[in-house]
Design an enzyme around this catalytic site. Structure first.
Site, mmCIF file in Angstrom:
data_model
loop_
_atom_site.group_PDB
_atom_site.id
_atom_site.type_symbol
_atom_site.label_atom_id
_atom_site.label_comp_id
_atom_site.label_asym_id
_atom_site.label_seq_id
_atom_site.Cartn_x
_atom_site.Cartn_y
_atom_site.Cartn_z
ATOM 1 N N HIS A 26 -43.496 97.087 116.434
ATOM 2 C CA HIS A 26 -43.800 97.669 115.125
ATOM 3 C C HIS A 26 -43.234 99.083 114.914
ATOM 4 C CE1 HIS A 26 -46.846 94.453 114.711
ATOM 5 N NE2 HIS A 26 -47.279 94.807 115.898
HETATM 6 O O1 RIB Z 1 -50.520 96.768 113.412
HETATM 7 C C1 RIB Z 1 -49.621 97.384 114.299
HETATM 8 C C2 RIB Z 1 -49.866 98.849 114.366
HETATM 9 O O2 RIB Z 1 -51.175 99.090 114.878
HETATM 10 C C3 RIB Z 1 -48.918 99.573 115.335
HETATM 11 O O3 RIB Z 1 -48.730 100.893 114.904
HETATM 12 C C4 RIB Z 1 -49.689 99.555 116.610
HETATM 13 O O4 RIB Z 1 -49.304 100.626 117.487
HETATM 14 C C5 RIB Z 1 -51.080 99.788 116.112
HETATM 15 O O5 RIB Z 1 -51.230 101.199 115.879
#
Ligand code: RIB
Ligand code: CA
Length: 314
Positions: free
Chosen positions: A244
Site C-alpha cells: 500500500h
Molecule cells: O489499509 C492499508 C493501510 O493501513 C496501510 O497504510 C497500512 O500500513 C495500514 O496503515
C-alpha cells in the site's frame, strides 16, 4: 536539477510504511524529508515511533528527525492491526532496538511550525496512516491549510470495498472524523485507495529481486515483505500482498505511473455499518465539489522497478 521536493511523512509503521520511508530516503535528489511524524494505527504509538526509528537506522539515517504524534484517534477508540503486521508492527527481520531518540517537539507542533516556516505551497504532506495528526494540526492552526502544497495519502477504497470492514479501509476506519476534516479542508489531495494498492502485489519474484540487492536495508525489507504478505495471501489468495504505502512516495517520484480522476470524496462517520467508508463520486452523479484526485490504475511493474532501484541506493 530542480530543488528536491520538501515532504513530511506521517506514518504508522507497518512493513509497507517502512517500504515507503525507504523509497523516500533512497531518493534524496528528488525528495527532502523534513521529518517523519508518527501516529497510532497499525500498532500503538510507542511501537510506530520505535519502528520509524528502526527503519531510519536500517538506512543508516540517524539524522532524520522523528516526532511522536497522536496515541489515539480524535474521538474513537484506537483499532490496531497486529493480525497483519505482527506484535511489533514490523515483524519479519531481526532488528536492533533503535538508539536514536524521538524529538522533544510533538508531531502536531512540528507539522504546524514547518508549514508556517516554509514558503506557502512548498511543503507536501505524505500520510501513510490514520489522519489524526493532520486533523489536530488543522484544528490548532487552521491558517496552515492553504499553505500546504499537496496531501498525498494512502487511504480509502471504493470499487475495491474495504479491508478492515466490508466498507472501510483501515487508515480511514481508524480515524474517520480526522479524515472528514482533511477532505473538507480544501488542501489539494491525491488519494491512493485500495483500488490502486491491491494492484501492486509483492510477487515472490519481486521480493527476491529486493533481497538480491544484498544490502542490510534491502534484505530487511525483503524479510518484512515475507512476513507481511502471508496475511493477504490467506485473505485474497493472491500471489503476494498489496504494498500500500510506497504508492504515495512513488506518485511524487513518477506520477505518470498512476491514473485517476478528480472526484468528490465524502467520509461516512455516522453509520456503524459503514463508518470509515470513502464515498467516491467516481461517475460524477452529484454536483458535490471535487476535493481529491482519486487514483485507480497503476503500472505495477514500473512501480516495483522504481522501488527496487531506489532501495539499491540505500
Ligand atoms: O489499509 C492499508 C493501510 O493501513 C496501510 O497504510 C497500512 O500500513 C495500514 O496503515
Ligand atoms: Ca500505514
Amino acid at each position: 536539477m530542480a530543488e528536491p521536493r520538501k515532504i513530511i511523512i506521517d506514518t504508522d509503521p507497518g512493513q509497507d510504511d517502512a517500504a515507503a520511508i525507504m523509497l523516500a530516503l533512497g531518493s534524496p535528489d528528488e525528495l527532502d524529508v523534513l521529518g517523519i511524524t508518527t501516529v497510532a494505527g497499525n500498532v500503538p504509538l510507542a511501537l510506530t515511533s520505535r519502528n520509524a526509528r528502526v527503519v531510519c537506522e536500517l538506512c543508516d539515517r540517524r539524522d532524520v528527525k522523528v516526532y511522536e504524534g497522536a496515541e489515539r484517534p480524535l474521538l474513537r477508540q484506537l483499532v490496531t492491526a497486529e493480525h497483519v503486521h505482527g506484535k511489533t508492527g514490523l515483524d519479519g527481520p531481526v532488528v536492533d532496538e533503535p538508539t536514536m531518540q524521538v524529538e522533544a517537539q510533538h508531531a502536531v507542533d512540528f507539522i504546524i511550525e514547518t508549514i508556517r516556516a516554509h514558503e506557502a505551497g512548498t511543503v507536501t504532506l505524505c500520510t501513510l496512516g490514520a489522519l489524526t495528526n493532520i486533523a489536530h494540526a488543522l484544528q490548532k492552526a487552521p491558517e496552515i491549510a492553504p499553505r500546504v502544497r499537496e496531501l498525498v495519502m494512502m487511504g480509502g477504497g471504493f470499487f475495491e470495498g474495504g479491508n478492515i470492514t466490508p466498507a472501510a479501509e483501515f487508515n480511514i476506519y481508524v480515524d474517520p472524523d480526522a479524515a472528514k476534516i482533511i477532505f473538507a479542508s480544501g488542501i489539494p489531495i491525491v488519494m491512493m485507495p485500495l483500488d490502486v494498492t491491491h494492484k501492486v502485489l509483492t510477487y515472490k519474484s519481486r521480493v527476491e529481486k529486493i533481497r538480491a540487492i544484498g544490502s542490510r536495508p534491502a534484505v530487511a525489507m525483503a524479510e518484512m515483505l515475507d512476513f507481511f504478505e502471508r496475511f493477504d495471501i490467506e485473505k485474497y489468495g493472491s500471489d503476494g500482498g498489496p504494498l500500500h504505502d510506497p504508492t504515495v512516495i512513488a506518485y511524487l517520484l513518477r506520477p505518470e505511473l498512476f491514473k485517476g480522476r478528480d472526484c468528490n470524496v465524502e467520509i461516512e462517520t455516522a453509520s456503524e455499518l459503514t463508518v470509515g467508508m470513502t464515498v467516491v463520486d467516481w461517475w460524477q452523479v452529484t454536483d458535490r465539489k471535487h476535493n481529491a484526485k482519486v487514483m485507480r490504475e497503476v503500472d505495477d511493474q514500473g512501480f516495483f522497478d522504481l522501488l527496487t532501484e531506489r532501495l539499491a541506493r540505500l
